[in-house]
Design a protein around this motif. Structure first.
Motif, short mmCIF file in Angstrom:
data_model
loop_
_atom_site.label_atom_id
_atom_site.label_comp_id
_atom_site.label_asym_id
_atom_site.label_seq_id
_atom_site.Cartn_x
_atom_site.Cartn_y
_atom_site.Cartn_z
N LEU A 86 0.80 -1.23 0.00
CA LEU A 86 0.00 0.00 0.00
C LEU A 86 0.84 1.28 0.00
CD1 LEU A 86 -2.71 -1.14 2.56
CD2 LEU A 86 -2.80 -1.24 0.06
N VAL A 87 2.13 1.13 0.04
CA VAL A 87 3.03 2.28 0.10
C VAL A 87 3.92 2.28 -1.14
CG1 VAL A 87 4.85 3.39 1.46
CG2 VAL A 87 3.06 2.09 2.61
N SER A 88 4.10 3.45 -1.72
CA SER A 88 4.99 3.55 -2.89
C SER A 88 6.42 3.19 -2.50
CB SER A 88 4.99 4.99 -3.43
OG SER A 88 3.71 5.34 -3.89
N PRO A 89 7.15 2.58 -3.42
CA PRO A 89 8.54 2.23 -3.10
C PRO A 89 9.40 3.47 -2.89
CG PRO A 89 8.03 1.70 -5.40
CD PRO A 89 6.77 2.19 -4.77
N GLU A 90 10.42 3.30 -2.08
CA GLU A 90 11.37 4.38 -1.83
C GLU A 90 12.48 4.32 -2.87
OE1 GLU A 90 14.79 5.48 1.51
OE2 GLU A 90 13.38 3.84 1.88
N VAL A 91 12.85 5.47 -3.43
CA VAL A 91 13.97 5.51 -4.37
C VAL A 91 15.25 5.67 -3.55
CG1 VAL A 91 15.06 6.75 -6.28
CG2 VAL A 91 12.56 6.54 -6.20
N VAL A 92 16.12 4.68 -3.64
CA VAL A 92 17.41 4.72 -2.96
C VAL A 92 18.43 5.12 -4.02
CG1 VAL A 92 19.10 3.46 -1.61
CG2 VAL A 92 16.67 2.90 -1.38
N ASP A 93 19.04 6.28 -3.84
CA ASP A 93 19.89 6.88 -4.87
C ASP A 93 21.32 7.04 -4.37
OD1 ASP A 93 21.11 8.54 -6.78
OD2 ASP A 93 19.31 9.71 -7.09
N ILE A 94 22.27 6.45 -5.12
CA ILE A 94 23.69 6.57 -4.78
C ILE A 94 24.46 7.22 -5.93
CG2 ILE A 94 23.73 4.68 -3.10
CD1 ILE A 94 24.97 2.94 -5.38
N THR A 95 23.78 8.05 -6.70
CA THR A 95 24.39 8.66 -7.88
C THR A 95 25.68 9.40 -7.53
OG1 THR A 95 22.27 8.84 -9.00
CG2 THR A 95 24.03 10.29 -9.77
N ASP A 96 25.67 10.23 -6.51
CA ASP A 96 26.86 11.00 -6.15
C ASP A 96 28.04 10.08 -5.81
OD1 ASP A 96 25.42 13.32 -6.54
OD2 ASP A 96 25.03 13.65 -4.41
N ASP A 97 27.79 9.03 -5.05
CA ASP A 97 28.85 8.09 -4.68
C ASP A 97 29.37 7.34 -5.91
OD1 ASP A 97 28.64 8.79 -2.00
OD2 ASP A 97 27.19 7.20 -1.58
N PHE A 98 28.47 6.98 -6.83
CA PHE A 98 28.88 6.26 -8.03
C PHE A 98 29.75 7.14 -8.92
CE2 PHE A 98 28.08 4.77 -12.40
CZ PHE A 98 28.62 3.49 -12.28
N VAL A 99 29.35 8.39 -9.12
CA VAL A 99 30.14 9.31 -9.95
C VAL A 99 31.49 9.58 -9.30
CG1 VAL A 99 30.25 11.65 -10.90
CG2 VAL A 99 28.13 10.33 -11.05
N LYS A 100 31.51 9.74 -8.00
CA LYS A 100 32.77 9.94 -7.28
C LYS A 100 33.70 8.75 -7.50
CE LYS A 100 34.64 10.68 -2.67
NZ LYS A 100 34.36 10.67 -1.24
N LEU A 101 33.16 7.56 -7.44
CA LEU A 101 33.94 6.35 -7.67
C LEU A 101 34.52 6.33 -9.09
CD1 LEU A 101 33.03 2.91 -6.40
CD2 LEU A 101 33.40 3.13 -8.83
N LEU A 102 33.71 6.69 -10.09
CA LEU A 102 34.20 6.75 -11.48
C LEU A 102 35.34 7.75 -11.61
CD1 LEU A 102 30.85 6.67 -13.50
CD2 LEU A 102 32.45 4.79 -13.12
#
Length: 130
Positions: A86-102
């Motif tokens: 009954l609850v919308s899924p939560e968006v878990v975002d690690i974009t900043d960490d991924f770009v930093k790693l690249l």
């Protein structure tokens, strides 16, 4: 090698760079981000659909090997975390960490439609960000 020559492709990543990326993703990120992969000798994408956020993680341990056959991977550094029917899924975002790693690994990429393309082989390297 025949396909690479016929298509005038340039090698962007080697086994060492792929392994560094693989290890860093597995050991340093909150979760292994989902990705779509295109192999040199196949026209089919895996998975075929990857236009929206997904509810699974990527298989970074075995999913991108053998490295020499990867034309590109398209990474979406977020996923939909299930919280109940009954609850919308939560968006878990690690974009900043991924770009930093690249950036730390000096891996060139291309940002397109909020996904990150990492190329094993490419024709035109001017589209890449480093």
């Amino acid at each position: 090698m025949k396909v690479i020559t016929e298509r005038n492709l340039v090698s962007i990543m080697n086994d060492t760079k792929w392994r560094e990326l693989q290890d860093a993703v597995i050991n340093n990120l909150l979760f292994p981000p989902p990705y779509q992969i295109k192999y040199l000798l196949e026209n089919q994408l895996h998975p075929e659909e990857f236009e929206a956020d997904v509810s699974y993680w990527g298989d970074w341990k075995e999913g991108i090997v053998p490295f020499y056959s990867v034309e590109w991977i398209r990474v979406r550094p977020r996923y939909l975390k299930y919280r109940g029917r009954l609850v919308s899924p939560e968006v878990v975002d690690i974009t900043d960490d991924f770009v930093k790693l690249l950036m730390e690994l000096s891996i060139p990429y291309r940002l397109r439609s909020d996904t990150y393309y990492i190329y094993g082989y490419l024709k035109d390297t001017s589209i890449l960000t480093l």
